[in-house]
Design a protein around this motif. Sequence first.
Motif, PDB file in Angstrom:
ATOM      1  N   LEU A 184       0.825  -1.210   0.000  1.00  0.00           N
ATOM      2  CA  LEU A 184       0.000   0.000   0.000  1.00  0.00           C
ATOM      3  C   LEU A 184       0.856   1.255   0.000  1.00  0.00           C
ATOM      4  O   LEU A 184       0.563   2.246  -0.698  1.00  0.00           O
ATOM      5  CB  LEU A 184      -0.926  -0.020   1.230  1.00  0.00           C
ATOM      6  CG  LEU A 184      -1.902   1.137   1.360  1.00  0.00           C
ATOM      7  CD1 LEU A 184      -2.824   1.213   0.145  1.00  0.00           C
ATOM      8  CD2 LEU A 184      -2.706   1.017   2.643  1.00  0.00           C
ATOM      9  N   THR A 185       1.937   1.250   0.753  1.00  0.00           N
ATOM     10  CA  THR A 185       2.843   2.413   0.787  1.00  0.00           C
ATOM     11  C   THR A 185       3.486   2.637  -0.572  1.00  0.00           C
ATOM     12  O   THR A 185       3.610   3.790  -1.045  1.00  0.00           O
ATOM     13  CB  THR A 185       3.925   2.178   1.850  1.00  0.00           C
ATOM     14  OG1 THR A 185       3.306   1.929   3.112  1.00  0.00           O
ATOM     15  CG2 THR A 185       4.838   3.372   1.972  1.00  0.00           C
ATOM     16  N   ALA A 186       3.883   1.553  -1.213  1.00  0.00           N
ATOM     17  CA  ALA A 186       4.492   1.692  -2.543  1.00  0.00           C
ATOM     18  C   ALA A 186       3.502   2.265  -3.557  1.00  0.00           C
ATOM     19  O   ALA A 186       3.844   3.133  -4.388  1.00  0.00           O
ATOM     20  CB  ALA A 186       5.012   0.342  -3.008  1.00  0.00           C
ATOM     21  N   LEU A 187       2.259   1.823  -3.489  1.00  0.00           N
ATOM     22  CA  LEU A 187       1.240   2.345  -4.407  1.00  0.00           C
ATOM     23  C   LEU A 187       1.000   3.840  -4.192  1.00  0.00           C
ATOM     24  O   LEU A 187       0.877   4.623  -5.146  1.00  0.00           O
ATOM     25  CB  LEU A 187      -0.058   1.561  -4.230  1.00  0.00           C
ATOM     26  CG  LEU A 187      -0.046   0.108  -4.734  1.00  0.00           C
ATOM     27  CD1 LEU A 187      -1.358  -0.593  -4.376  1.00  0.00           C
ATOM     28  CD2 LEU A 187       0.160   0.070  -6.247  1.00  0.00           C
ATOM     29  N   LEU A 200       3.100   5.969  -2.917  1.00  0.00           N
ATOM     30  CA  LEU A 200       4.291   6.694  -3.359  1.00  0.00           C
ATOM     31  C   LEU A 200       4.304   6.865  -4.879  1.00  0.00           C
ATOM     32  O   LEU A 200       4.600   7.960  -5.401  1.00  0.00           O
ATOM     33  CB  LEU A 200       5.546   5.940  -2.898  1.00  0.00           C
ATOM     34  CG  LEU A 200       6.896   6.592  -3.236  1.00  0.00           C
ATOM     35  CD1 LEU A 200       6.981   7.982  -2.601  1.00  0.00           C
ATOM     36  CD2 LEU A 200       8.036   5.711  -2.761  1.00  0.00           C
ATOM     37  N   LEU A 201       3.938   5.817  -5.587  1.00  0.00           N
ATOM     38  CA  LEU A 201       3.852   5.915  -7.049  1.00  0.00           C
ATOM     39  C   LEU A 201       2.794   6.920  -7.489  1.00  0.00           C
ATOM     40  O   LEU A 201       2.961   7.665  -8.462  1.00  0.00           O
ATOM     41  CB  LEU A 201       3.543   4.532  -7.638  1.00  0.00           C
ATOM     42  CG  LEU A 201       4.679   3.506  -7.598  1.00  0.00           C
ATOM     43  CD1 LEU A 201       4.185   2.152  -8.090  1.00  0.00           C
ATOM     44  CD2 LEU A 201       5.864   3.979  -8.430  1.00  0.00           C
ATOM     45  N   LEU A 202       1.675   6.959  -6.744  1.00  0.00           N
ATOM     46  CA  LEU A 202       0.625   7.920  -7.070  1.00  0.00           C
ATOM     47  C   LEU A 202       1.105   9.357  -6.907  1.00  0.00           C
ATOM     48  O   LEU A 202       0.884  10.230  -7.769  1.00  0.00           O
ATOM     49  CB  LEU A 202      -0.600   7.641  -6.187  1.00  0.00           C
ATOM     50  CG  LEU A 202      -1.790   8.576  -6.371  1.00  0.00           C
ATOM     51  CD1 LEU A 202      -2.331   8.494  -7.798  1.00  0.00           C
ATOM     52  CD2 LEU A 202      -2.894   8.244  -5.367  1.00  0.00           C
ATOM     53  N   PHE A 203       1.798   9.631  -5.777  1.00  0.00           N
ATOM     54  CA  PHE A 203       2.311  10.997  -5.544  1.00  0.00           C
ATOM     55  C   PHE A 203       3.362  11.377  -6.591  1.00  0.00           C
ATOM     56  O   PHE A 203       3.401  12.522  -7.058  1.00  0.00           O
ATOM     57  CB  PHE A 203       2.896  11.099  -4.130  1.00  0.00           C
ATOM     58  CG  PHE A 203       1.840  11.117  -3.062  1.00  0.00           C
ATOM     59  CD1 PHE A 203       0.718  11.925  -3.193  1.00  0.00           C
ATOM     60  CD2 PHE A 203       1.958  10.328  -1.916  1.00  0.00           C
ATOM     61  CE1 PHE A 203      -0.257  11.943  -2.206  1.00  0.00           C
ATOM     62  CE2 PHE A 203       0.988  10.354  -0.947  1.00  0.00           C
ATOM     63  CZ  PHE A 203      -0.125  11.156  -1.087  1.00  0.00           C
ATOM     64  N   LEU A 204       4.209  10.427  -6.939  1.00  0.00           N
ATOM     65  CA  LEU A 204       5.225  10.728  -7.952  1.00  0.00           C
ATOM     66  C   LEU A 204       4.589  11.030  -9.309  1.00  0.00           C
ATOM     67  O   LEU A 204       5.015  11.940 -10.042  1.00  0.00           O
ATOM     68  CB  LEU A 204       6.193   9.557  -8.083  1.00  0.00           C
ATOM     69  CG  LEU A 204       7.148   9.330  -6.880  1.00  0.00           C
ATOM     70  CD1 LEU A 204       7.979   8.069  -7.094  1.00  0.00           C
ATOM     71  CD2 LEU A 204       8.065  10.541  -6.703  1.00  0.00           C
ATOM     72  N   SER A 205       3.552  10.301  -9.631  1.00  0.00           N
ATOM     73  CA  SER A 205       2.858  10.553 -10.903  1.00  0.00           C
ATOM     74  C   SER A 205       2.204  11.918 -10.914  1.00  0.00           C
ATOM     75  O   SER A 205       2.284  12.683 -11.904  1.00  0.00           O
ATOM     76  CB  SER A 205       1.812   9.455 -11.128  1.00  0.00           C
ATOM     77  OG  SER A 205       2.423   8.186 -11.188  1.00  0.00           O
ATOM     78  N   LEU A 206       1.560  12.266  -9.810  1.00  0.00           N
ATOM     79  CA  LEU A 206       0.933  13.601  -9.746  1.00  0.00           C
ATOM     80  C   LEU A 206       1.973  14.713  -9.817  1.00  0.00           C
ATOM     81  O   LEU A 206       1.773  15.757 -10.466  1.00  0.00           O
ATOM     82  CB  LEU A 206       0.119  13.702  -8.434  1.00  0.00           C
ATOM     83  CG  LEU A 206      -1.127  12.814  -8.368  1.00  0.00           C
ATOM     84  CD1 LEU A 206      -1.772  12.931  -6.992  1.00  0.00           C
ATOM     85  CD2 LEU A 206      -2.126  13.198  -9.455  1.00  0.00           C
ATOM     86  N   GLY A 207       3.118  14.510  -9.136  1.00  0.00           N
ATOM     87  CA  GLY A 207       4.178  15.518  -9.173  1.00  0.00           C
ATOM     88  C   GLY A 207       4.732  15.697 -10.582  1.00  0.00           C
ATOM     89  O   GLY A 207       5.007  16.825 -11.037  1.00  0.00           O
TER      90      GLY A 207
END
Length: 391
Positions: A354-357, A359-366
């Motif tokens: 869940l943490t990895a998902l 983190l990937l979501l925040f990186l994509s938005l950034g």
Amino acid sequence: MTTRGCKRGSKKEREETLSYNESNERRLETMNAARRLCVFVMAALQRQKYAPLSLRPLTCEVKTGHRLVCVSLLFSTSLSCYQCFVNHQDSGRLCWGHILTEYNVRNVEGCYQKLNRIFNNHERVIEAGRVGKGFDKQLKEVLDAVIMPIVEEFDKKLNNDTVYEERLQTAADNFIAAASKLPRVSECIPPCGFQSADFLYNCITCKYDSCEFPLDCPVKEIQIMENSRSQMWCDVPFHLPNNIEVIWRFAGEVKTKQVDQFKEVTAGLDRLYSIRSTRLQHQGTYQCEIYSGQNSIVRIYYYLKVTPQVVAGHTELQEIFDLSLLPGGRLLPAPDGPPRSLLLPSPLLLTACLTALLLLLFLSLGALFWSSVPEQTSHVEQADGDEDLGF
């Protein structure tokens, strides 16, 4: 005319006198016969070192009025630790001087009644005497230690019944306290079989009690695959005699302990029964009976349940097929429990995923945000240049 000598009475008086004499003769004969019977029985008892345990010493005495009373003082039919270890002669010495205080007369029977109540019919005395194997000699020593000093003290001496009551009750209490400290280890191993060794002393029978278990053991069930090897042991957890014989019997297709349904298969010394390749016809109950001489010691039962090999293969394929149809890789539910999942990830693994998902979501938005910022800057700069040119 006068008569000489004693005056003769009338005929009626002579008859009365004769009847009185005959009555006295009959009474005397009865008394002598009873006396001879008492003397005979007492002599027979004295010739034996120990009288029968159910019989007390006899006391005979001639009372006023020429009446002979021969009293047989009997113990109760059940035995006790007192009767197991104290002979009738010492009991007679103990009770010889028992006086009934109310009437101030010697009464031996009252003493024996006290012994019955205080020792022979006392549950705590009987329970205290249930010692382990080999400790009956120590039990006799304990009883002698509390009884024999009273016997020596009371021998040929008169004592009131209240004194007897107090001393005998104290002796019983001391016996219970001392005998209860003797070992009581029982080596009886349940649940079945005639275990020949005796283990607990019984003051009611004056013998050791054997283990009171049934001869037949519970049926043990064995499940075996067809064409597999089967083994059954005729073994027990207790000691067996050296001269044993083992007989194996079989009752086909049924689970039973009915002796008449079994047929003998083998007899000898072999305590292992083995089937190299188990077939469906081998399904049923096997009985192993151990003999010592002509006596049966134990009967052990096995119920052999054979699963056909075709059915077993079909069952495995059916489980795989059902597993492939179930969603989420879940197994068929157990008969008495909820469905079980094929994979059960740990909470730590779920948290990491869940943490990895996230983190990937925040990186994509950034990344999307920063990619849009230069485009907006270029539009602003182009608009400023147009104004400078006068458009």
